[in-house]
Design a protein around this motif. Structure first.
Motif, PDB file in Angstrom:
ATOM      1  N   GLY A 273       9.288  11.345 -10.567  1.00 19.27           N
ATOM      2  CA  GLY A 273       8.471  10.417  -9.954  1.00 19.27           C
ATOM      3  C   GLY A 273       8.445  10.475  -8.374  1.00 19.27           C
ATOM      4  N   ASP A 274       9.334  10.464  -7.589  1.00 24.97           N
ATOM      5  CA  ASP A 274       9.513  10.631  -6.147  1.00 24.97           C
ATOM      6  C   ASP A 274       9.043  12.013  -5.646  1.00 24.97           C
ATOM      7  OD1 ASP A 274      11.191   8.473  -6.398  1.00 24.97           O
ATOM      8  OD2 ASP A 274      12.421   9.098  -4.624  1.00 24.97           O
ATOM      9  N   GLU A 275       9.391  13.063  -6.172  1.00 23.12           N
ATOM     10  CA  GLU A 275       9.102  14.740  -5.572  1.00 23.12           C
ATOM     11  C   GLU A 275       7.920  15.194  -6.266  1.00 23.12           C
ATOM     12  OE1 GLU A 275      10.771  15.410  -2.669  1.00 23.12           O
ATOM     13  OE2 GLU A 275      11.421  13.365  -3.074  1.00 23.12           O
TER      14      GLU A 275
ATOM     15  N   PHE B 160       0.855  -1.078  -0.205  1.00 18.81           N
ATOM     16  CA  PHE B 160       0.084   0.106   0.057  1.00 18.81           C
ATOM     17  C   PHE B 160       0.902   1.167   0.107  1.00 18.81           C
ATOM     18  CE2 PHE B 160      -3.115   2.517   2.600  1.00 18.81           C
ATOM     19  CZ  PHE B 160      -4.149   2.811   1.640  1.00 18.81           C
ATOM     20  N   SER B 161       2.098   1.050   0.247  1.00 22.37           N
ATOM     21  CA  SER B 161       2.985   2.173   0.241  1.00 22.37           C
ATOM     22  C   SER B 161       3.790   2.621  -0.977  1.00 22.37           C
ATOM     23  CB  SER B 161       3.893   1.986   1.489  1.00 22.37           C
ATOM     24  OG  SER B 161       5.288   2.276   1.130  1.00 22.37           O
ATOM     25  N   LEU B 162       3.681   4.002  -1.260  1.00 22.74           N
ATOM     26  CA  LEU B 162       4.335   4.292  -2.449  1.00 22.74           C
ATOM     27  C   LEU B 162       5.820   4.239  -2.620  1.00 22.74           C
ATOM     28  CD1 LEU B 162       3.247   7.919  -3.611  1.00 22.74           C
ATOM     29  CD2 LEU B 162       5.733   7.344  -3.778  1.00 22.74           C
ATOM     30  N   TYR B 163       6.726   4.428  -1.729  1.00 17.16           N
ATOM     31  CA  TYR B 163       7.987   4.038  -1.879  1.00 17.16           C
ATOM     32  C   TYR B 163       8.471   2.715  -1.593  1.00 17.16           C
ATOM     33  CZ  TYR B 163       8.322   9.303  -1.983  1.00 17.16           C
ATOM     34  OH  TYR B 163       8.109  10.656  -2.342  1.00 17.16           O
ATOM     35  N   SER B 164       7.727   2.021  -1.155  1.00 14.61           N
ATOM     36  CA  SER B 164       7.824   0.315  -1.143  1.00 14.61           C
ATOM     37  C   SER B 164       7.934  -0.333  -2.459  1.00 14.61           C
ATOM     38  CB  SER B 164       6.851  -0.177  -0.130  1.00 14.61           C
ATOM     39  OG  SER B 164       7.024   0.328   0.990  1.00 14.61           O
TER      40      SER B 164
ATOM     41  N   PRO C  28      15.379  21.579   8.866  1.00 10.66           N
ATOM     42  CA  PRO C  28      14.129  20.887   8.965  1.00 10.66           C
ATOM     43  C   PRO C  28      13.514  20.376   7.730  1.00 10.66           C
ATOM     44  CG  PRO C  28      14.148  23.177   9.828  1.00 10.66           C
ATOM     45  CD  PRO C  28      15.198  23.255   9.274  1.00 10.66           C
ATOM     46  N   ARG C  29      12.651  19.521   7.917  1.00  5.17           N
ATOM     47  CA  ARG C  29      11.833  18.806   6.905  1.00  5.17           C
ATOM     48  C   ARG C  29      11.195  19.953   5.944  1.00  5.17           C
ATOM     49  NH1 ARG C  29       8.359  13.303   7.695  1.00  5.17           N
ATOM     50  NH2 ARG C  29       8.072  12.846   5.663  1.00  5.17           N
ATOM     51  N   PHE C  30      10.581  20.796   6.453  1.00 12.27           N
ATOM     52  CA  PHE C  30       9.964  21.826   5.866  1.00 12.27           C
ATOM     53  C   PHE C  30      10.500  23.196   6.274  1.00 12.27           C
ATOM     54  CE2 PHE C  30       6.576  18.809   6.880  1.00 12.27           C
ATOM     55  CZ  PHE C  30       6.606  18.108   5.469  1.00 12.27           C
TER      56      PHE C  30
ATOM     57  N   VAL D 251      18.857   0.273   5.848  1.00  6.00           N
ATOM     58  CA  VAL D 251      19.173   1.261   4.705  1.00  6.00           C
ATOM     59  C   VAL D 251      17.894   1.958   4.684  1.00  6.00           C
ATOM     60  CG1 VAL D 251      20.140   1.449   2.384  1.00  6.00           C
ATOM     61  CG2 VAL D 251      20.982  -0.317   3.683  1.00  6.00           C
ATOM     62  N   GLN D 252      17.769   3.058   4.671  1.00  6.42           N
ATOM     63  CA  GLN D 252      16.476   3.871   4.409  1.00  6.42           C
ATOM     64  C   GLN D 252      16.662   4.712   3.331  1.00  6.42           C
ATOM     65  OE1 GLN D 252      14.433   7.082   4.642  1.00  6.42           O
ATOM     66  NE2 GLN D 252      12.860   5.551   3.812  1.00  6.42           N
ATOM     67  N   ASP D 253      15.697   5.223   2.643  1.00  8.63           N
ATOM     68  CA  ASP D 253      15.365   6.297   1.406  1.00  8.63           C
ATOM     69  C   ASP D 253      15.642   5.237   0.338  1.00  8.63           C
ATOM     70  OD1 ASP D 253      14.842   8.992   0.638  1.00  8.63           O
ATOM     71  OD2 ASP D 253      16.301   8.152  -0.672  1.00  8.63           O
TER      72      ASP D 253
ATOM     73  N   PRO E  99      13.206  20.553   1.754  1.00  4.60           N
ATOM     74  CA  PRO E  99      14.630  20.701   1.424  1.00  4.60           C
ATOM     75  C   PRO E  99      14.993  19.291   0.746  1.00  4.60           C
ATOM     76  CG  PRO E  99      14.443  21.835   3.557  1.00  4.60           C
ATOM     77  CD  PRO E  99      13.054  21.178   2.939  1.00  4.60           C
ATOM     78  N   PHE E 100      14.395  18.214   1.086  1.00  4.49           N
ATOM     79  CA  PHE E 100      14.609  16.829   0.694  1.00  4.49           C
ATOM     80  C   PHE E 100      14.821  16.832  -0.957  1.00  4.49           C
ATOM     81  CE2 PHE E 100      13.939  12.461  -0.804  1.00  4.49           C
ATOM     82  CZ  PHE E 100      14.944  11.900  -0.057  1.00  4.49           C
ATOM     83  N   SER E 101      13.612  17.539  -1.521  1.00  2.00           N
ATOM     84  CA  SER E 101      13.584  17.675  -2.813  1.00  2.00           C
ATOM     85  C   SER E 101      14.788  18.252  -3.401  1.00  2.00           C
ATOM     86  CB  SER E 101      12.420  18.640  -3.259  1.00  2.00           C
ATOM     87  OG  SER E 101      11.157  17.886  -3.124  1.00  2.00           O
TER      88      SER E 101
ATOM     89  N   GLY F  93      14.835   7.002  13.391  1.00  6.13           N
ATOM     90  CA  GLY F  93      14.553   8.255  13.973  1.00  6.13           C
ATOM     91  C   GLY F  93      12.886   8.557  13.527  1.00  6.13           C
ATOM     92  N   ARG F  94      12.440   7.831  12.768  1.00  2.00           N
ATOM     93  CA  ARG F  94      10.945   8.182  12.539  1.00  2.00           C
ATOM     94  C   ARG F  94      10.411   6.716  11.897  1.00  2.00           C
ATOM     95  NH1 ARG F  94      10.251  10.689   6.743  1.00  2.00           N
ATOM     96  NH2 ARG F  94      12.193  10.402   5.964  1.00  2.00           N
ATOM     97  N   ARG F  95       8.946   6.719  11.774  1.00  2.00           N
ATOM     98  CA  ARG F  95       8.389   5.573  11.077  1.00  2.00           C
ATOM     99  C   ARG F  95       8.097   5.728   9.865  1.00  2.00           C
ATOM    100  NH1 ARG F  95       4.572   2.302  15.465  1.00  2.00           N
ATOM    101  NH2 ARG F  95       6.007   2.946  17.462  1.00  2.00           N
ATOM    102  N   VAL F  96       9.209   5.375   9.196  1.00  3.86           N
ATOM    103  CA  VAL F  96       8.997   5.505   7.938  1.00  3.86           C
ATOM    104  C   VAL F  96       9.387   4.023   7.153  1.00  3.86           C
ATOM    105  CG1 VAL F  96      11.590   5.976   7.494  1.00  3.86           C
ATOM    106  CG2 VAL F  96      10.331   6.847   5.860  1.00  3.86           C
ATOM    107  N   VAL F  97       8.795   3.891   5.829  1.00  4.42           N
ATOM    108  CA  VAL F  97       8.885   2.968   5.087  1.00  4.42           C
ATOM    109  C   VAL F  97       9.174   3.175   3.620  1.00  4.42           C
ATOM    110  CG1 VAL F  97       7.798   1.029   6.315  1.00  4.42           C
ATOM    111  CG2 VAL F  97       6.472   2.410   4.781  1.00  4.42           C
ATOM    112  N   PRO F  98       9.956   2.484   2.837  1.00  5.89           N
ATOM    113  CA  PRO F  98      10.406   1.270   3.106  1.00  5.89           C
ATOM    114  C   PRO F  98      11.969   1.077   3.627  1.00  5.89           C
ATOM    115  CG  PRO F  98      10.951   1.636   0.819  1.00  5.89           C
ATOM    116  CD  PRO F  98      10.181   2.982   1.226  1.00  5.89           C
ATOM    117  N   VAL F  99      12.250   0.215   4.352  1.00  6.39           N
ATOM    118  CA  VAL F  99      13.860   0.421   4.985  1.00  6.39           C
ATOM    119  C   VAL F  99      14.116  -1.402   4.396  1.00  6.39           C
ATOM    120  CG1 VAL F  99      15.174  -0.347   7.207  1.00  6.39           C
ATOM    121  CG2 VAL F  99      13.240   1.340   7.079  1.00  6.39           C
TER     122      VAL F  99
END
Ligand code: GSH
Length: 373
Positions: free
Chosen positions: A106-108, A19-23, A296-298, A69-71, A317-319, A54-60
């Motif tokens: 695609g990602d951003e 169900f997750s986009l980046y997965s 910061p993230r934003f 390994v994340q991102d 900034p991630f973009s 450091g945060r609940r993010v997927v995928p790892v």
């Protein structure tokens, strides 16, 4: 390719879900590279991700020796170093630039239509969405009750994306118009090619598969739209998620098919001004915070256009970190290589954006976005 991994193959874990986009991006990549992995995620895994990342993010991806390994871009580069065969980075400078640009797109960028089509069409999507959230968040609950357990997250995700990504009441029509045109153009391109750049998926295809799989292919409303309006795109999604051939090549002679030009033109028209402004805003933020290590993230908001409609989104900034990849590649080209590419970029509206100086470069270290000082 079948002998790509020599000796007893180490087994990796992909902590993610359908169900997750980046997965979808990570999964498609691992399958393409024929890397042995199992995909699952438990409540315990989600706690461990919080602790380690450091945060609940997927995928790892969890490696056999316990590294996290994340991102997805880091995941791809981690495996490209280990298994350089059938690289997803084309050698040709023009193809490589195009593939890196499509990854950022695609990602951003396509996350905006992905979110819009998931959350706006509640009559068709909501029961399905709640079921999926419930299965992830309350897997131990009785099946019939799980959708209720998914409700708080659904409320959060379903609203948060609007101010963050800039979906206002006024730009719904433009988001849909832009996405439908994307579908039409990509569908046309796929009449002649299996992937963006021939018979092998590039990192650009993996960027696109994120939004185009979990949301725009699997969710009921946009899934039907894709299958009816752009059947070649639906087939490309299926090919990306379940590759059956692994030995294709990129087009010869660094050729980028002209059927990608309308897609590039739309990217340069819609996304590039946002990326350029993000780079400027990050530069300003860094100058105003001379002692800061992280960012910061934003960092505030900025305006952007879809068609003639103006809307506001958060500055992310991630973009910039993602955009630095095609920028660095473009900058590394020789005069002769640029002389070949620049007239096309200029014609498509991307030349000045790709010459934007990056005042405050960012790096990703230990899952954190840091200023390179
Ligand atoms: N750029 C990251 C994004 C990962 C991401 O945003 N994942 C979403 C789910 S598909 C998530 O976990 N979001 C929660 C968060 O980022 O805090 C990647 O490529 O892995």
């Amino acid at each position: 390719m079948s002998d790509m991994i020599k000796g007893p193959a180490p087994c990796y874990r992909l902590l993610g879900h359908e169900f997750s986009l980046y997965s979808g991006k990570a999964r498609a990549y691992l399958r393409h590279k024929q890397i042995p992995f199992v995909e699952s995620i438990s409540v315990e895994d989600r706690k461990l991700i919080q602790e380690r990342v450091g945060r609940r993010v997927v995928p790892v991806v969890v490696t056999p020796d316990g590294e996290y390994v994340q991102d997805t871009t880091q995941i791809i580069d981690y495996f490209e170093r280990l298994y350089p065969e059938a690289s997803v980075y084309p050698e040709g400078p023009w193809q490589r630039l195009v593939s890196l640009l499509f990854e950022v797109y695609g990602d951003e960028w396509l996350v905006l239509p992905a979110m819009h089509y998931r959350w706006h069409f509640k009559r068709e999507n909501l029961a399905y969405v709640l079921r999926n959230f419930g299965d992830i968040i309350k897997p131990g609950w009785p099946r019939l009750l799980r959708p209720i357990g998914g409700l708080p997250s659904a409320m959060l995700f379903g609203n948060l994306y609007k101010p963050v990504m800039g979906r206002s009441r006024g730009n719904i029509g433009e988001i849909e118009k832009s996405y439908e045109s994307f579908l039409d153009d990509f569908n046309r391109h796929l009449e002649d090619h299996s992937y963006l750049l021939g018979e092998r998926p590039s990192v650009g295809d993996f960027g696109l598969i994120g939004p185009l799989y979990a949301h725009l292919y699997r969710d009921p409303y946009p899934g039907r739209l894709m299958r009816e309006r752009a059947p070649n795109v639906a087939q490309w999604v299926e090919r990306m998620q379940r590759p059956t051939t692994f030995d294709g090549s990129f087009l010869a002679d660094d050729r980028v098919p002209e059927t990608l030009y309308p897609l590039l033109r739309r990217m340069f028209d819609e996304q590039l001004p946002v990326l350029v402004d993000t780079v400027r805003r990050v530069g300003r933020w860094a100058a105003e915070h001379p002692d800061a290590k992280g960012i910061p993230r934003f960092i505030g908001k900025h305006e952007f256009y879809l068609g003639k409609v103006k809307a506001t989104r958060y500055v992310m900034p991630f973009s910039q970190w993602m955009f630095q990849r095609p920028l660095a590649h473009y900058r590394s080209l020789s005069h002769a290589q640029k002389a070949r590419i620049d007239p096309i970029l200029d014609e498509l509206g991307g030349l000045s954006g790709l010459n934007e100086p990056v005042a405050a470069p960012l790096k990703l270290e230990n899952y954190r976005l840091l200023l390179e000082r």
